[in-house]
Structure formats: structure tokens, C-alpha cells
Design a protein around this motif. Structure first.
Motif, short mmCIF file in Angstrom:
data_model
loop_
_atom_site.label_atom_id
_atom_site.label_comp_id
_atom_site.label_asym_id
_atom_site.label_seq_id
_atom_site.Cartn_x
_atom_site.Cartn_y
_atom_site.Cartn_z
N ARG A 110 0.81 -1.23 0.00
CA ARG A 110 0.00 0.00 0.00
C ARG A 110 0.84 1.27 0.00
O ARG A 110 0.62 2.17 0.81
CB ARG A 110 -0.91 -0.02 1.24
CG ARG A 110 -2.37 -0.08 0.93
CD ARG A 110 -3.24 -0.32 2.11
NE ARG A 110 -2.97 0.45 3.30
CZ ARG A 110 -3.60 0.28 4.48
NH1 ARG A 110 -4.55 -0.64 4.58
NH2 ARG A 110 -3.29 0.99 5.52
N THR A 111 1.79 1.34 -0.93
CA THR A 111 2.61 2.56 -1.03
C THR A 111 2.53 3.12 -2.45
O THR A 111 2.10 2.43 -3.38
CB THR A 111 4.09 2.27 -0.71
OG1 THR A 111 4.56 1.29 -1.64
CG2 THR A 111 4.27 1.75 0.70
N GLY A 112 3.01 4.34 -2.60
CA GLY A 112 3.07 4.97 -3.92
C GLY A 112 4.26 4.45 -4.71
O GLY A 112 5.14 3.77 -4.17
N ARG A 113 4.28 4.75 -6.01
CA ARG A 113 5.42 4.34 -6.84
C ARG A 113 6.68 5.09 -6.38
O ARG A 113 6.58 6.22 -5.87
CB ARG A 113 5.14 4.67 -8.31
CG ARG A 113 4.00 3.84 -8.90
CD ARG A 113 3.76 4.24 -10.35
NE ARG A 113 2.83 3.36 -11.03
CZ ARG A 113 1.51 3.52 -11.06
NH1 ARG A 113 0.95 4.54 -10.44
NH2 ARG A 113 0.74 2.68 -11.71
N PRO A 114 7.87 4.49 -6.58
CA PRO A 114 9.10 5.11 -6.07
C PRO A 114 9.27 6.55 -6.54
O PRO A 114 9.62 7.43 -5.76
CB PRO A 114 10.21 4.22 -6.64
CG PRO A 114 9.57 2.91 -6.87
CD PRO A 114 8.13 3.18 -7.20
N TRP A 115 9.02 6.80 -7.84
CA TRP A 115 9.26 8.15 -8.35
C TRP A 115 8.14 9.11 -7.92
O TRP A 115 8.21 10.30 -8.21
CB TRP A 115 9.45 8.15 -9.87
CG TRP A 115 8.37 7.49 -10.65
CD1 TRP A 115 7.23 8.08 -11.11
CD2 TRP A 115 8.31 6.12 -11.06
NE1 TRP A 115 6.46 7.15 -11.78
CE2 TRP A 115 7.11 5.94 -11.77
CE3 TRP A 115 9.16 5.02 -10.90
CZ2 TRP A 115 6.72 4.71 -12.31
CZ3 TRP A 115 8.77 3.80 -11.44
CH2 TRP A 115 7.58 3.65 -12.14
#
Ligand code: FMN
Length: 382
Positions: A110-115
Motif C-alpha cells: 500500500r505505497t506509492g510508486r518510487p518516483w
């Protein structure tokens, strides 16, 4: 001239890899509700058409709630099978084998994309199946001080996740994959169970070291039971994580994994803490000593990964008996034709047959006309 080891085929159970060059699993963050897109076809395809022996597709989640981002690939449903099969068929047309990494992000889901900053996602972000994206882990301990506290899985739920790995392996087989790799590294669910930092359970999956290894072993056993005997099984470990899990622990685990049918350990490190592992300063081949140690002490075949960049560097790792396979990630992003390029530089006679004739036929003609072309610098006049 004897064939370089890098281009010596390797037999793993019933699978013969045409060379020892592997594309390490690389998340593309490009799936839609778990389904692969044309991007995945292009991405696996460009490495396959570049001459590698094996493309290992990215961490593909065995449960919806195991997704790390909204762009994760999934194998929690039969509906994914034909879409992955299309990619498998294409890679096979290039003469390359293809595997898929099976994973579960656990407390790092449940996290955003790295960039986009990799920040924890929240319920107000308009994700339509938010309620299905339960953050689960061995214990209710957050990954770091910016992450939410996960829910500890019950003992019965742990067993259900084990079974989910098995079902995903069966689907990977139905899609035609040649191998699967269990993702046991980088601070994700399997690694969390191994870790004394993340796992403070009091049932049979926590407490002492043998109990912490139980989940990884049960996953390996269940995947093996759902995966054909003539197809090899890989497992990626963080051999050292600087947070209580050591190379010596990995030796013990690798012996046990070998006994339940794991064929190759893919030797990575770190991921339990935000910082890199301190015993391995980042530099050329920084994780190779882990592959060497497991190969020697656990008697299992290993794959080396981590800043392996040059063909002579890769060849030396194999010649010195430090690993059986060489995996590259970022260097493949830089040059998807790395394997073909290495074959040319190493003087492999039929290097042009490594890539499909739509490219190889023309390049061979070009080289016949200008033999020094593949090895020359701009200073050469011929
Ligand atoms: C874009 C990208 C995505 C990655 N995704 C995964 C993944 O899905 N599973 C995994 O185990 N490692 C993943 N990794 C780690 C790589 O497999 C590899 O271990 C790491 O990049 C070190 O190798 P390198 O120096 O050749 O890049 C990823 C790395 C990159 C650069």
C-alpha cells in the motif's frame, strides 16, 4: 578457445538455459488491477530479444492485499493466466526462458510508486477496492516511523497465505512459465517472518529461529507441491539484512530450502531497514560474497546480483566458482542487448543467433563487411 562460462548452457532440472545471464526481477509499476499491460510484453520482450538465458519477471503478488503499489502484477486469480501466457509465448519465441517472482509485500504494501515518493497510500486517495488492501504482517510492528502499523496475521491466516503462494505457482505453470522465484528478500512478507525485528509472534511461526524459518519453508514446500518436478524453483533471500538476520542464518535456511526442493538461491541483501547493509559497501559485485558463501556452505546453486556490470566481471565470478548464474537489473535497463553485446565482445562464434534474425541477420552481414566493427573504437580505420 573454450566457451566462456557465461555462455555455457546450464541445466536446472528439465530446463536448459542457453546461457548464464538472467534479468533480475524488476517491478514495472505498470499493471492495471494486477493485469499485465503491453508495457510488460515490451519489457520482457526486449531482454528476451537481447539474448539472455532467463528473464525473471517482477514480484507478482499472490494476494490482492500483498500488492506494494497500485501497479503490481497479480496471480491471485485464474483470470491473470492468459494475459501472462501471451508474454511467456513471446519470450519463448525469442529462445529465452522466462520465470516469475511470486511475492507478498506484507507490512510494506500500500505505497506509492518510487518516483512518486513511495509514501504510504491512504483511504482518501480514491482507490476503489481499498478495503481489500489490508496491511498484514507477522506482527503489528510498522516498517518505519512513516508507515502505518500492520495487522498481525492469525495462525490460520498464515496458513492461508502459504496456500496462496501454492495456488499462484500452479497458475504460473498454467501460464507456461519455466521457473518461479519465491521473493524472500527486501523486507517483504517472507523476509518479515524470518526477521527477529519484524516477527515477534508467540505461535509456531515466531519466537525461536526455527519457528521464524517455518513460514519461508512452508511457502517453499507448498510452491514445490504445486510446481512440476521437472521445473526449477528459485528463492531470493536477503542473505544479510543488518537487522538481526545474518549470512550464517541464510546458510542454515538454504540447506533446509534445498531439502524441500529449492534449486537456486538468488542472493540479495537488505530491505529490513531503510539504509543499505553496512557490511557490504555499495560497489561492483557487492553481494557476490553472499552467493559464494551459500554456494560453498549450503551446497546449493546460487545466482549473484548487485552491480554486476561488465562481461569480464561476470565471467570472473563464474570462473572463481562464486555463483552459477549472473543476474543484472539496472545494467539491463541501460542496455537490454547486454547479453548479445557480451557475446560479441567475448568472441562467441554464433553470437548473432542469440537475437532474432530481424536484427541478427543484418548485424552479421554488417560484421562480415567490417570484421573489426563489434570490438573497435572510433580510432580504428578499417
Ligand atoms: C526498477 C527496479 C525494480 C525492481 N523490482 C524488484 C522486484 O520486483 N523484485 C526484487 O526482488 N527485486 C527488485 N529489484 C532489485 C533488483 O532485482 C536487483 O536485485 C537490484 O537492482 C541490484 O541489481 P543491479 O545492481 O544489477 O541493479 C528492482 C530493481 C529495480 C532497479
Amino acid at each position: 578457445m573454450s566457451l566462456p562460462l557465461l555462455f555455457t548452457p546450464l541445466e536446472l532440472r528439465g530446463l536448459t538455459l542457453r546461457n548464464r545471464i538472467v534479468v533480475a526481477p524488476m517491478h514495472q509499476y505498470a499493471a492495471v488491477k494486477g493485469f499485465p499491460t503491453d508495457w510488460h510484453l515490451m519489457n520482457a520482450g526486449r531482454y528476451a530479444a537481447g539474448g539472455v538465458g532467463l528473464v525473471m519477471m517482477e514480484s507478482t503478488k499472490v494476494e490482492r492485499r500483498g500488492c506494494g503499489t497500485v501497479g503490481d502484477l497479480g496471480l491471485w486469480d485464474d483470470a491473470f493466466i492468459p494475459h501472462l501466457q501471451r508474454i511467456v509465448d513471446f519470450v519463448h519465441q525469442c529462445g529465452t526462458a522466462v520465470g516469475i517472482q511470486l511475492g507478498h509485500s506484507g507490512r510494506k504494501a500500500r505505497t506509492g510508486r518510487p518516483w512518486e515518493g513511495s509514501r504510504p497510500l491512504t483511504a482518501d486517495m480514491g482507490i476503489d477496492d481499498w478495503d481489500a488492501w489490508d496491511l498484514v504482517a507477522p506482527s503489528a510492528i510498522a516498517a518505519d516511523d512513516k508507515s502505518p502499523v500492520p495487522r498481525a496475521l492469525s495462525t490460520a491466516e498464515v496458513r492461508e497465505v502459504v496456500e496462496a503462494f501454492g495456488r499462484a505457482a500452479a497458475r504460473a505453470n498454467a501460464a507456461g512459465f519455466d521457473t518461479v522465484e519465491i521473493h524472500g528478500a527486501h523486507g517483504f512478507l517472507v523476509h518479515e517472518f524470518l526477521s527477529p525485528t519484524a516477527n515477534q509472534r508467540t505461535d509456531q511461526y515466531g519466537g525461536n529461529e526455527a519457528n521464524r524459518r517455518r513460514f519461508a519453508l512452508e511457502v517453499a514446500e507448498c510452491v514445490r507441491a504445486n510446481w512440476p518436478q521437472d521445473k526449477p524453483l528459485f528463492m531470493r533471500l536477503s542473505v544479510d539484512d543488518d537487522a538481526g538476520w545474518s549470512p550464517a542464518d541464510s546458510v542454515v535456511l538454504s540447506r533446509e530450502l534445498k531439502a524441500v526442493g529449492v534449486d537456486v538461491i538468488d542472493c540479495s541483501a537488505g530491505g529490513m531497514l531503510a539504509r543499505p547493509v553496512s557490511s557490504t559497501p555499495i560497489g561492483y559485485g557487492y553481494q557476490v560474497p553472499f552467493a559464494q558463501r551459500l554456494r560453498e556452505e549450503a551446497g546449493i546453486q546460487t545466482m549473484a546480483v548487485g552491480l554486476i556490470v561488465h562481461h569480464d566481471q561476470a565471467e570472473q565470478i563464474l570462473r572463481e566458482g562464486k555463483a552459477d548464474l549472473i543476474a543484472l537489473a539496472r545494467e539491463m535497463l541501460h542496455n537490454p542487448n547486454w547479453a548479445f553485446d557480451a557475446a560479441c565482445k567475448m568472441g562467441i562464434e554464433d553470437s548473432f543467433s542469440l537475437i532474432p534474425p530481424a536484427g541478427g541477420w543484418w548485424l552479421q552481414k554488417r560484421m562480415a563487411a567490417m570484421p573489426s566493427l563489434m570490438t573497435s573504437t572510433h580510432e580504428r580505420k578499417d
